[in-house]
Design a protein around this motif. Structure first.
Motif, mmCIF file in Angstrom:
data_model
loop_
_atom_site.group_PDB
_atom_site.id
_atom_site.type_symbol
_atom_site.label_atom_id
_atom_site.label_comp_id
_atom_site.label_asym_id
_atom_site.label_seq_id
_atom_site.Cartn_x
_atom_site.Cartn_y
_atom_site.Cartn_z
ATOM 1 N N TYR A 125 -1.495 6.256 -21.553
ATOM 2 C CA TYR A 125 -0.255 6.484 -20.800
ATOM 3 C C TYR A 125 0.382 7.823 -21.192
ATOM 4 C CZ TYR A 125 4.756 6.332 -19.937
ATOM 5 O OH TYR A 125 6.026 6.681 -19.579
ATOM 6 N N VAL A 126 0.486 8.074 -22.492
ATOM 7 C CA VAL A 126 1.100 9.328 -22.947
ATOM 8 C C VAL A 126 0.242 10.521 -22.535
ATOM 9 C CG1 VAL A 126 1.818 10.661 -24.974
ATOM 10 C CG2 VAL A 126 2.253 8.197 -24.879
ATOM 11 N N ALA A 127 -1.084 10.396 -22.654
ATOM 12 C CA ALA A 127 -1.979 11.507 -22.320
ATOM 13 C C ALA A 127 -1.908 11.874 -20.838
ATOM 14 C CB ALA A 127 -3.416 11.139 -22.694
ATOM 15 N N ILE A 128 -1.683 10.888 -19.971
ATOM 16 C CA ILE A 128 -1.669 11.146 -18.525
ATOM 17 C C ILE A 128 -0.262 11.439 -18.011
ATOM 18 C CG2 ILE A 128 -2.063 10.062 -16.263
ATOM 19 C CD1 ILE A 128 -4.447 8.609 -17.549
ATOM 20 N N CYS A 129 0.717 10.682 -18.481
ATOM 21 C CA CYS A 129 2.083 10.818 -17.965
ATOM 22 C C CYS A 129 2.904 11.876 -18.693
ATOM 23 C CB CYS A 129 2.799 9.473 -18.024
ATOM 24 S SG CYS A 129 1.998 8.173 -17.060
ATOM 25 N N HIS A 130 2.594 12.124 -19.972
ATOM 26 C CA HIS A 130 3.319 13.126 -20.761
ATOM 27 C C HIS A 130 2.323 13.966 -21.566
ATOM 28 C CE1 HIS A 130 7.028 10.963 -19.773
ATOM 29 N NE2 HIS A 130 6.403 9.855 -20.131
ATOM 30 N N PRO A 131 1.432 14.668 -20.885
ATOM 31 C CA PRO A 131 0.351 15.385 -21.592
ATOM 32 C C PRO A 131 0.841 16.445 -22.578
ATOM 33 C CG PRO A 131 0.495 16.079 -19.294
ATOM 34 C CD PRO A 131 1.380 14.886 -19.437
ATOM 35 N N LEU A 132 1.947 17.103 -22.285
ATOM 36 C CA LEU A 132 2.436 18.163 -23.159
ATOM 37 C C LEU A 132 3.016 17.601 -24.459
ATOM 38 C CD1 LEU A 132 4.158 20.519 -20.544
ATOM 39 C CD2 LEU A 132 1.858 20.685 -21.523
ATOM 40 N N ARG A 133 3.401 16.326 -24.445
ATOM 41 C CA ARG A 133 3.996 15.719 -25.636
ATOM 42 C C ARG A 133 3.005 14.832 -26.391
ATOM 43 N NH1 ARG A 133 9.063 12.554 -23.593
ATOM 44 N NH2 ARG A 133 9.263 12.208 -25.841
ATOM 45 N N HIS A 134 1.779 14.737 -25.878
ATOM 46 C CA HIS A 134 0.802 13.816 -26.460
ATOM 47 C C HIS A 134 0.528 14.124 -27.934
ATOM 48 C CE1 HIS A 134 -3.326 12.268 -27.296
ATOM 49 N NE2 HIS A 134 -2.848 11.209 -26.677
ATOM 50 N N ALA A 135 0.260 15.404 -28.235
ATOM 51 C CA ALA A 135 -0.064 15.787 -29.615
ATOM 52 C C ALA A 135 1.112 15.558 -30.560
ATOM 53 C CB ALA A 135 -0.504 17.250 -29.659
#
Length: 314
Positions: A125-135
């Motif tokens: 979910y984080v990787a697709i919906c919030h990719p810039l904040r994933h790391a």
């Protein structure tokens, strides 16, 4: 050994289930189980080794995959060798203490696996919906803390199950429905009021596996909404394809779990073969399928496996 009467606080042993009329086929069944166990051990060990060796896989999703592999190894190892000793050496009896330990391990490890699957869904979910904040959100430290929380959650929720069974008296019947020990199976042999054990067991299942399943579904609803906002079908398929392996792993875990629960709840009149097969599917199928699914879906794992085979051939 005489059967214990209902005044005993705990029976000296339980009898693992066999299939009436098919005792002669135990050897061939054991070969199938042993082959699946070897495949599960080999596959999960290879996955953990490749993730360790491949720097490009040093990411939260694959750290969670390593946790999943370790759980599957522990779950299958806590049951299959004992089942094989039953098939090969006719060791049908399992002591009360060993049964409770095995029961605790099965339920606790299943709860930990469910939590890790939820963490993997959140990662997607984080990787697709919030990719810039994933790391920034899913760091290595956060991933390790999630693993510890999953372990603590499983232990705290399912440690009471064997403790609730300890003071119960058991009837003369010691025959289990499976080739290993499950809470509901052991509880049904008690000669006392099991309402606290029933209520707590159901509550623990709903608060762990049930809640995790709902949250996983919610994660994928949000992922689908984000994917459908993309401009082209090609881009949608490309993004959603990163979730296919996880969806397959979730199904490999929850479908046998639900099937086993349905058999316990409504399958009292079913043939013993059905109970034994569903129990073995629940224990072994996820452990066998998980490394295969990620091996097929992850190019880095494929390349590492091929390179290891090439080195071995040389």
């Amino acid at each position: 050994m005489p059967f214990p009467n209902s005044s005993d606080l705990s029976p000296p042993s339980f009898i693992l289930a066999s299939i009436p009329g098919l005792e002669a086929a135990h050897f061939w069944m054991s070969i199938l189980l042993c082959s699946m166990y070897i495949l599960a051990v080999t596959g999960n060990c290879v996955v953990m080794l490749i993730v360790k060796m491949e720097p490009s896989l040093h990411a939260p999703m694959y750290f969670f995959l390593c946790m999943l592999a370790a759980i599957d190894l522990a779950l299958s190892t806590s049951t299959v060798p004992r089942i094989l000793s039953f098939y090969w050496f006719d060791a049908r009896e399992i002591s009360f203490g060993a049964c409770l330990v095995q029961m605790f391990l099965i339920h606790t490890l299943s709860a930990i696996e469910s939590t890790v699957l939820l963490a993997m869904a959140v990662d997607r979910y984080v990787a697709i919906c919030h990719p810039l904040r994933h790391a920034a959100i899913l760091t290595n430290t956060t991933t390790a803390k999630i693993g510890l929380v999953a372990m603590a959650r499983g232990i705290l929720f399912f440690l009471p199950l064997p403790l609730l069974l300890l003071p119960l008296p058991f009837c003369s019947s010691r025959m289990l429905s499976h080739s290993f020990c499950l809470h509901q199976d052991v509880m049904n042999l008690a000669c006392a009021n099991t309402t606290p054990s029933v209520v707590y067991g159901l509550t623990a299942i709903l608060l762990v596996m049930g809640l995790d399943a709902v949250l996983i579904c919610l994660s994928y609803v949000l992922i689908l909404k984000a994917v459908l906002r993309l401009a082209s079908w090609k881009e949608r398929v490309k993004v959603f394809s990163t979730c296919v392996a996880h969806i397959c792993v979730v199904l490999a875990f929850y479908v046998p779990l639900i099937g086993l629960s349905v058999v316990h709840r409504f399958g009292k009149d079913l043939a013993p073969l059905v109970h034994i097969i569903m129990g073995n599917v629940y224990i072994l199928v996820p452990a066998v399928l998980n490394p295969i699914i990620y091996g097929v879906r992850t190019k880095q794992i494929q390349r590492r496996i091929l390179s290891l085979i090439h080195i071995y051939d040389r």
